[in-house]
Design an enzyme around this catalytic site. Structure first.
Site, PDB file in Angstrom:
ATOM      1  N   ASN A   8       0.867  -1.195   0.000  1.00 28.14           N
ATOM      2  CA  ASN A   8       0.000   0.000   0.000  1.00 28.14           C
ATOM      3  C   ASN A   8       0.891   1.228   0.000  1.00 28.14           C
ATOM      4  OD1 ASN A   8      -1.471   1.741   2.738  1.00 28.14           O
ATOM      5  ND2 ASN A   8      -2.035   1.985   0.568  1.00 28.14           N
ATOM      6  N   SER A   9       1.095   1.782  -1.223  1.00 25.26           N
ATOM      7  CA  SER A   9       1.870   3.023  -1.348  1.00 25.26           C
ATOM      8  C   SER A   9       0.920   4.154  -1.704  1.00 25.26           C
ATOM      9  CB  SER A   9       2.956   2.837  -2.419  1.00 25.26           C
ATOM     10  OG  SER A   9       3.973   2.000  -1.883  1.00 25.26           O
ATOM     11  N   ASN A  10       1.461   5.344  -1.906  1.00 25.58           N
ATOM     12  CA  ASN A  10       0.575   6.511  -2.000  1.00 25.58           C
ATOM     13  C   ASN A  10      -0.190   6.605  -3.312  1.00 25.58           C
ATOM     14  OD1 ASN A  10       0.928   8.381   0.498  1.00 25.58           O
ATOM     15  ND2 ASN A  10       2.955   7.572   0.089  1.00 25.58           N
ATOM     16  N   ARG A  12      -0.572   3.716  -5.762  1.00 23.23           N
ATOM     17  CA  ARG A  12      -1.255   2.472  -6.094  1.00 23.23           C
ATOM     18  C   ARG A  12      -1.078   1.488  -4.947  1.00 23.23           C
ATOM     19  NH1 ARG A  12       0.847  -0.053 -11.177  1.00 23.23           N
ATOM     20  NH2 ARG A  12       2.762  -0.030  -9.956  1.00 23.23           N
ATOM     21  N   GLY A  95       9.532   4.344   6.331  1.00 23.78           N
ATOM     22  CA  GLY A  95       8.372   3.820   5.601  1.00 23.78           C
ATOM     23  C   GLY A  95       8.476   2.311   5.451  1.00 23.78           C
ATOM     24  N   ASP A  97       7.474   0.431   3.151  1.00 26.19           N
ATOM     25  CA  ASP A  97       7.883   0.024   1.796  1.00 26.19           C
ATOM     26  C   ASP A  97       9.392   0.077   1.646  1.00 26.19           C
ATOM     27  OD1 ASP A  97       7.842   2.811   2.003  1.00 26.19           O
ATOM     28  OD2 ASP A  97       7.281   3.111  -0.100  1.00 26.19           O
ATOM     29  N   THR A 120       5.512   7.562  -5.822  1.00 31.56           N
ATOM     30  CA  THR A 120       4.952   8.912  -5.653  1.00 31.56           C
ATOM     31  C   THR A 120       6.062   9.847  -5.204  1.00 31.56           C
ATOM     32  OG1 THR A 120       2.966   7.779  -4.904  1.00 31.56           O
ATOM     33  CG2 THR A 120       3.062  10.173  -4.570  1.00 31.56           C
TER      34      THR A 120
HETATM   35  N1  LIG Z   1       1.426   0.036 -14.395  1.00 29.91           N
HETATM   36  C1  LIG Z   1       1.764   1.326 -14.634  1.00 29.91           C
HETATM   37  N2  LIG Z   1       1.514   1.883 -15.835  1.00 29.91           N
HETATM   38  C2  LIG Z   1       1.867   3.151 -16.060  1.00 29.91           C
HETATM   39  N3  LIG Z   1       2.479   3.967 -15.177  1.00 29.91           N
HETATM   40  C3  LIG Z   1       2.755   3.465 -13.986  1.00 29.91           C
HETATM   41  C4  LIG Z   1       2.411   2.128 -13.636  1.00 29.91           C
HETATM   42  N4  LIG Z   1       2.814   1.921 -12.377  1.00 29.91           N
HETATM   43  C5  LIG Z   1       3.348   3.078 -11.965  1.00 29.91           C
HETATM   44  N5  LIG Z   1       3.336   3.990 -12.911  1.00 29.91           N
HETATM   45  C6  LIG Z   1       3.899   5.351 -12.849  1.00 29.91           C
HETATM   46  O1  LIG Z   1       4.817   5.392 -11.755  1.00 29.91           O
HETATM   47  C7  LIG Z   1       4.347   6.313 -10.763  1.00 29.91           C
HETATM   48  C8  LIG Z   1       4.563   5.704  -9.431  1.00 29.91           C
HETATM   49  O2  LIG Z   1       3.723   4.572  -9.361  1.00 29.91           O
HETATM   50  P1  LIG Z   1       3.977   3.575  -8.190  1.00 29.91           P
HETATM   51  O3  LIG Z   1       5.380   3.068  -8.272  1.00 29.91           O
HETATM   52  O4  LIG Z   1       2.887   2.584  -8.133  1.00 29.91           O
HETATM   53  O5  LIG Z   1       3.854   4.605  -6.969  1.00 29.91           O
HETATM   54  P2  LIG Z   1       3.678   4.226  -5.450  1.00 29.91           P
HETATM   55  O6  LIG Z   1       4.563   3.028  -5.209  1.00 29.91           O
HETATM   56  O7  LIG Z   1       4.101   5.463  -4.751  1.00 29.91           O
HETATM   57  O8  LIG Z   1       2.216   3.917  -5.300  1.00 29.91           O
HETATM   58  C9  LIG Z   1       2.868   6.531 -11.051  1.00 29.91           C
HETATM   59  O9  LIG Z   1       2.486   7.825 -10.612  1.00 29.91           O
HETATM   60  C10 LIG Z   1       2.830   6.377 -12.563  1.00 29.91           C
HETATM   61  O10 LIG Z   1       3.270   7.577 -13.178  1.00 29.91           O
HETATM   62  C1  LIG Z   2       8.741   8.125   1.242  1.00 30.34           C
HETATM   63  C2  LIG Z   2       7.423   7.428   0.989  1.00 30.34           C
HETATM   64  C3  LIG Z   2       6.285   8.406   0.879  1.00 30.34           C
HETATM   65  C4  LIG Z   2       7.525   6.635  -0.319  1.00 30.34           C
HETATM   66  O1  LIG Z   2       6.272   6.022  -0.564  1.00 30.34           O
HETATM   67  P1  LIG Z   2       5.653   5.856  -2.052  1.00 30.34           P
HETATM   68  O2  LIG Z   2       6.245   6.888  -2.922  1.00 30.34           O
HETATM   69  O3  LIG Z   2       6.015   4.468  -2.475  1.00 30.34           O
HETATM   70  O4  LIG Z   2       4.172   6.020  -1.868  1.00 30.34           O
HETATM   71  C5  LIG Z   2       7.159   6.405   2.134  1.00 30.34           C
HETATM   72  O5  LIG Z   2       8.260   5.537   2.228  1.00 30.34           O
HETATM   73  C6  LIG Z   2       6.925   7.070   3.476  1.00 30.34           C
HETATM   74  O6  LIG Z   2       5.842   7.556   3.729  1.00 30.34           O
HETATM   75  N1  LIG Z   2       7.969   7.029   4.376  1.00 30.34           N
HETATM   76  C7  LIG Z   2       7.852   7.566   5.723  1.00 30.34           C
HETATM   77  C8  LIG Z   2       8.936   8.590   5.998  1.00 30.34           C
HETATM   78  C9  LIG Z   2      10.345   8.004   5.942  1.00 30.34           C
HETATM   79  O7  LIG Z   2      10.544   6.915   5.361  1.00 30.34           O
HETATM   80  O8  LIG Z   2      11.264   8.670   6.483  1.00 30.34           O
HETATM   81  K   LIG Z   3       6.685   2.292  -3.582  1.00 28.77           K
END
Ligand SMILES: Nc1ncnc2c1ncn2[C@@H]1O[C@H](COP(=O)(O)OP(=O)(O)O)[C@@H](O)[C@H]1O
Ligand SMILES: CC(C)(COP(=O)(O)O)[C@@H](O)C(=O)NCCC(=O)O
Ligand SMILES: [K+]
EC number: 2.7.1.33
Length: 242
Positions: A8-10, A12, A95, A97, A120
């Site tokens: 669960n990231s920000n 997806r 975090g 993740d 994100t």
């Molecule tokens: N399956 C996908 N198809 C297209 N773009 C993607 C896909 N997955 C991720 N992205 C791109 O990468 C960015 C980060 O996605 P993701 O790694 O899932 O973020 P988080 O891990 O923060 O939820 C998204 O905002 C999008 O631009």
């Molecule tokens: C830095 C992050 C926002 C990255 O998350 P993501 O971009 O994958 O949604 C996440 O790891 C987070 O909320 N961390 C907490 C603060 C820290 O790690 O210092």
């Molecule tokens: K991530």
């Protein structure tokens, strides 16, 4: 034994079934802002698993998952057995993740290593020569920077980042592709150089996350691109904690 792995990231929230040995092909995704018990019922209908492992960096969604999960579950934290130590002043800040990335990277690529997760935010996570998580860097994700520009300017559109044709853009969109991709690669190169300077011993550098392939193409210092690092880290954590 079948696990449901939840990242669960920000942007997806990803769901993958796995055995203790390997990820399975069953994958689902819910945009994080849409996660609710109803969406979970709907998206995960028909998936059978014995236990769940969650890494969450969105407390609202962690609460929804805690209420919704009926099988034994483990929420990854600095108290989890990770296969990696933690040498960090405030471990609870890290975090989940980032810890999953550390667990996955060490299992697959060894240490010392740096994991770059293009989400994100883009996170740089350093595992040192003693197999301990040392910390790293956090910067705006590529899509976050693009969204910011589109929202805060009158004339710049939202763009899907892709390989620029030229550095000298000959249209607004081409100029934005050049700025986004070359600018981002420059930022990643500089951060990696500074981290490596402080690490002394040359680390393996692994990239993951949605934008990894695009950015890594222009950053020779990235040794591997592996979209499944976080999920394989969750799979390792499942084996150590459930
Ligand atoms: N399956 C996908 N198809 C297209 N773009 C993607 C896909 N997955 C991720 N992205 C791109 O990468 C960015 C980060 O996605 P993701 O790694 O899932 O973020 P988080 O891990 O923060 O939820 C998204 O905002 C999008 O631009
Ligand atoms: C830095 C992050 C926002 C990255 O998350 P993501 O971009 O994958 O949604 C996440 O790891 C987070 O909320 N961390 C907490 C603060 C820290 O790690 O210092
Ligand atoms: K991530």
């Amino acid at each position: 034994m079948t696990y449901l792995l939840i990242d669960n990231s920000n942007t997806r929230t990803k769901f993958v079934l796995s055995t203790p040995e390997a990820l399975l092909k069953e994958r689902r995704m819910i945009p994080t802002r849409e996660v609710s018990e109803e969406r979970l019922d709907d998206a995960l209908k028909g998936l059978h698993y014995d236990a769940a492992v969650v890494c969450s960096v969105v407390p609202r969604v962690a609460d929804v998952l805690r209420n919704w999960l009926t099988r034994p579950s483990h929420f990854l934290s600095c108290d989890s057995r990770l296969g990696v130590g933690i040498d960090y002043p405030s471990p609870r800040q890290i975090g989940a993740d980032r810890l999953a990335n550390a667990a996955g990277a060490v299992a697959y690529y060894g240490y010392p290593c740096i994991v770059v997760d293009f989400g994100t935010a883009v996170t740089f996570d350093v595992i040192g020569p003693e197999r301990t998580y040392l910390g790293g860097a956090i910067a705006p994700g590529l899509a976050s920077m693009g969204d910011y520009l589109a929202r805060n300017t009158a004339l710049l559109p939202a763009i899907e980042p892709h390989e620029p044709k030229h550095a000298i853009g000959t249209s607004t969109v081409e100029a934005m592709h050049s700025g986004a991709v070359y600018g981002y690669r420059g930022m990643v190169k500089e951060i990696l150089a500074k981290l490596e300077e402080e690490m002394g011993k040359r680390p393996t550098v692994v990239a993951t996350g949605g934008d990894a392939a695009l950015i890594a193409r222009g950053v020779p210092r990235i040794d591997h691109v592996d979209p499944d690092i976080t999920l394989n880290g969750l799979r390792m954590v499942a084996g150590l904690n459930l």
